[in-house]
Motif scaffolding. Structure first.
Motif, PDB file in Angstrom:
ATOM      1  N   TYR A  69      -4.485  -1.420   1.389  1.00  0.00           N
ATOM      2  CA  TYR A  69      -4.761  -0.872   2.718  1.00  0.00           C
ATOM      3  C   TYR A  69      -5.972  -1.558   3.349  1.00  0.00           C
ATOM      4  O   TYR A  69      -5.920  -1.988   4.507  1.00  0.00           O
ATOM      5  N   MET A  70      -7.056  -1.667   2.603  1.00  0.00           N
ATOM      6  CA  MET A  70      -8.277  -2.269   3.147  1.00  0.00           C
ATOM      7  C   MET A  70      -8.072  -3.738   3.517  1.00  0.00           C
ATOM      8  O   MET A  70      -8.568  -4.190   4.545  1.00  0.00           O
ATOM      9  N   LEU A 107      -4.183   3.941  -7.708  1.00  0.00           N
ATOM     10  CA  LEU A 107      -5.011   4.345  -6.566  1.00  0.00           C
ATOM     11  C   LEU A 107      -5.819   3.159  -6.045  1.00  0.00           C
ATOM     12  O   LEU A 107      -5.908   2.933  -4.832  1.00  0.00           O
ATOM     13  N   ILE A 116      -5.665   1.541  -2.265  1.00  0.00           N
ATOM     14  CA  ILE A 116      -6.859   1.354  -1.434  1.00  0.00           C
ATOM     15  C   ILE A 116      -7.061  -0.128  -1.111  1.00  0.00           C
ATOM     16  O   ILE A 116      -7.315  -0.502   0.045  1.00  0.00           O
ATOM     17  N   ALA A 140       0.843  -1.207   0.000  1.00  0.00           N
ATOM     18  CA  ALA A 140       0.000   0.000   0.000  1.00  0.00           C
ATOM     19  C   ALA A 140       0.873   1.249   0.000  1.00  0.00           C
ATOM     20  O   ALA A 140       0.601   2.200  -0.741  1.00  0.00           O
TER      21      ALA A 140
END
Length: 123
Positions: free
Chosen positions: A119-120, A112, A116, A78
């Motif tokens: 990270y999620m 992007l 995301i 990430a």
């Protein structure tokens, strides 16, 4: 989407960049309206080898780690995606180094989404 699949998709995306940088640097530089000198081609090919390494690592990490370790690795991916994203946005919006065509914005959006996603899934 599983975290393993996300790593494999990242590997495929990195491999696409690697192939362009190693085998088609003239075509890639032409979209930025750069004149491909020997030095620029050599630099691009070196970056292509680095992208190949990133692709191999991203592809193999699900095989090398446990599920919990993979979540920790996702945090690092990430951060890497955010670094690429910041560079892309700088080149598109501030420096003018990237022409801002659909391919530039498409790559930026994909980066992007990887930031995301990693990270999620790392939470």
């Amino acid at each position: 989407m599983s975290l393993s699949l996300l790593f494999r998709l990242q590997a495929a995306f990195a491999l696409l960049w690697a192939i362009q940088l190693i085998f088609l640097p003239g075509m890639m530089f032409a979209q930025y309206q750069w004149t491909p000198s020997l030095e620029l081609v050599a630099l691009g090919q070196g970056c292509g080898v680095a992208m190949t390494a990133l692709a191999i690592i991203a592809y193999q990490l699900p095989n090398w780690t446990t599920a919990e370790q993979l979540k920790n690795a996702a945090k690092s991916l990430a951060v890497i995606a955010v670094l690429f994203l910041l560079l892309q946005l700088y080149q598109l919006l501030i420096s003018g180094m990237a022409p801002g065509n659909a391919m530039d914005w498409g790559s930026t959006v994909i980066t992007l989404l990887f930031a995301i996603g990693f990270y999620m899934k790392s939470r």
